[in-house]
Write a protein that holds these residues in place. Structure first.
Motif, PDB file in Angstrom:
ATOM      1  N   SER A 212       1.259  -0.722   0.426  1.00  0.00           N
ATOM      2  CA  SER A 212       2.243   0.365   0.049  1.00  0.00           C
ATOM      3  C   SER A 212       2.271   0.676   0.915  1.00  0.00           C
ATOM      4  O   SER A 212       1.864   1.491   1.918  1.00  0.00           O
ATOM      5  N   ASP A 213       3.503   1.607   0.026  1.00  0.00           N
ATOM      6  CA  ASP A 213       4.113   3.288   0.898  1.00  0.00           C
ATOM      7  C   ASP A 213       3.551   4.027   0.416  1.00  0.00           C
ATOM      8  O   ASP A 213       3.684   5.323   1.615  1.00  0.00           O
ATOM      9  N   TYR A 214       2.375   4.009  -0.206  1.00  0.00           N
ATOM     10  CA  TYR A 214       1.878   5.168   0.259  1.00  0.00           C
ATOM     11  C   TYR A 214       0.659   5.764   1.077  1.00  0.00           C
ATOM     12  O   TYR A 214       0.089   4.877   1.437  1.00  0.00           O
ATOM     13  N   PRO A 215       1.104   6.806   1.232  1.00  0.00           N
ATOM     14  CA  PRO A 215       0.199   7.498   2.888  1.00  0.00           C
ATOM     15  C   PRO A 215      -1.258   6.739   2.813  1.00  0.00           C
ATOM     16  O   PRO A 215      -1.675   7.076   2.048  1.00  0.00           O
ATOM     17  N   GLY A 216      -1.737   6.338   3.951  1.00  0.00           N
ATOM     18  CA  GLY A 216      -2.977   6.015   4.190  1.00  0.00           C
ATOM     19  C   GLY A 216      -3.843   4.520   3.527  1.00  0.00           C
ATOM     20  O   GLY A 216      -4.434   4.221   3.963  1.00  0.00           O
ATOM     21  N   THR A 217      -2.837   4.285   2.843  1.00  0.00           N
ATOM     22  CA  THR A 217      -3.142   2.587   2.533  1.00  0.00           C
ATOM     23  C   THR A 217      -2.726   1.419   3.669  1.00  0.00           C
ATOM     24  O   THR A 217      -1.944   1.744   4.526  1.00  0.00           O
ATOM     25  N   ASN A 218      -3.511   0.439   3.652  1.00  0.00           N
ATOM     26  CA  ASN A 218      -3.339  -1.171   4.746  1.00  0.00           C
ATOM     27  C   ASN A 218      -2.865  -1.662   3.517  1.00  0.00           C
ATOM     28  O   ASN A 218      -3.469  -2.598   2.833  1.00  0.00           O
ATOM     29  N   GLU A 245       6.222  11.652  -6.336  1.00  0.00           N
ATOM     30  CA  GLU A 245       6.940  10.959  -5.596  1.00  0.00           C
ATOM     31  C   GLU A 245       6.846   9.577  -6.140  1.00  0.00           C
ATOM     32  O   GLU A 245       5.420   9.210  -5.721  1.00  0.00           O
ATOM     33  N   TYR A 247       5.678   5.791  -5.145  1.00  0.00           N
ATOM     34  CA  TYR A 247       5.608   4.774  -4.204  1.00  0.00           C
ATOM     35  C   TYR A 247       5.919   3.460  -4.066  1.00  0.00           C
ATOM     36  O   TYR A 247       5.638   2.393  -5.592  1.00  0.00           O
TER      37      TYR A 247
END
Length: 312
Positions: A212-218, A245, A247
């Motif tokens: 995922s491009d979502y911040p804070g994901t691995n 936004e 993602y």
């Protein structure tokens, strides 16, 4: 106890959005204005599945049997694990054979200013010897909620009523009204079909997010308790909209069947209902565990790469 709240909404206006489901993210977004911030933070939502409001017959694996009027337009009692998936599978195997099943498994499309919309009702012609020239099928959205804080559920009818999903909501699209809701305790359900089986399969009800491009994901790997690896699976790119936004998500596409290598099918089944992996709070990673009595049937009847098993 793990509590989920089933919800069935009736579409009152055409829907503009994802063609396969209303995302859990969209459902959370629709409910958020009516929720206290403390409840909003703890709430998780499944993807919403489109259901035709038609007569139907309970599938063989369901705890109930027989024909029920407008089976798609209500929430029957839930006694066993398998009961939870009556409205979660897109092929609607419960539809009566006398119904135009292929037509009802294909959502009607209309176009508005170049945007395809999923129709809130399907109108089909009928043979001349019928009293009415047309038959109208209303469409519903089935989803379920759970919360990190069990006290947050159930949500009241006022919170669940009069919501909107998808795009062009300022023009009235995606309007839905509450038809039915029901609370289910997962630990109280019957899981004997899973316990008694020699082998199991897993069907991906919703996409499983691997990146995922979502911040804070691995990034995550294919679960080790699947027989299949990345080369055996079909992938799809999804989009998640958050704070305006978009993602990008890399997902293992829903609808695929994999062989289960684990030894705790009931625990996996419960985890699959509350979903696994990244963005599970928003509906991704829902799994169904399917019992297979004979392990030979698992390998002979199961075509790898996500194709469905005809005999299940």
């Amino acid at each position: 106890m793990t509590r989920i709240q089933q919800v069935l909404w009736k579409l009152e206006m055409d829907y503009i959005g994802h063609p396969y489901y209303v995302s859990g993210n969209a459902i959370l977004h629709a409910l958020r204005p009516s929720l206290d911030s403390s409840v909003s933070r703890t709430l998780h939502a499944s993807h919403g599945m489109f259901v035709p409001g038609q007569f139907g017959r309970f599938p063989e694996e369901h705890s109930q049997s027989g024909v029920q009027p407008y089976l798609g337009g209500g929430l029957p009692d839930v006694n066993a694990y398998e009961d939870l998936f009556l409205h979660r599978e897109p092929d609607h195997r419960w539809l009566l054979e006398s119904c135009p099943q292929e037509a009802l498994n294909t959502h009607g499309l209309r176009t508005d200013a170049g945007h395809p919309t999923l129709a809130c009702r399907t109108i089909m012609g009928r043979p001349r010897d019928h009293r009415n020239e047309t038959q109208t099928t209303r469409w519903y959205v089935h989803a379920y909620l759970h919360a990190d804080d069990p006290a947050a559920l159930p949500l009241g009818e006022a919170t669940l009523s009069d919501v909107q999903f998808g795009g062009k909501r300022t023009y009235g699209y995606g309007e839905a009204t509450l038809k039915d809701t029901r609370v289910v305790e997962l630990e109280a359900l019957e899981y004997s079909r899973l316990d008694d089986a020699d082998a199991h399969l897993i069907r991906l009800i919703t996409p499983f997010v691997t990146a995922s491009d979502y911040p804070g994901t691995n990034d995550v790997a294919v679960p080790r308790w699947w027989a299949e690896d990345r080369g055996d699976l079909r992938f799809r790119e999804e989009r998640l909209l958050a704070s305006g936004e978009p993602y990008r998500l890399e997902t293992i596409d829903h609808g695929q069947v994999v062989e289960y290598l684990g030894d705790r099918p009931v625990e996996t089944a419960r985890n699959g209902l509350t979903r696994i992996g990244s963005h599970s709070r928003m509906g991704f990673g829902e799994l169904r565990v399917i019992p297979v009595p004979d392990h030979a049937e698992t390998t002979d009847g199961h075509a790898r790469g996500g194709r469905q098993i005809d005999h299940l």
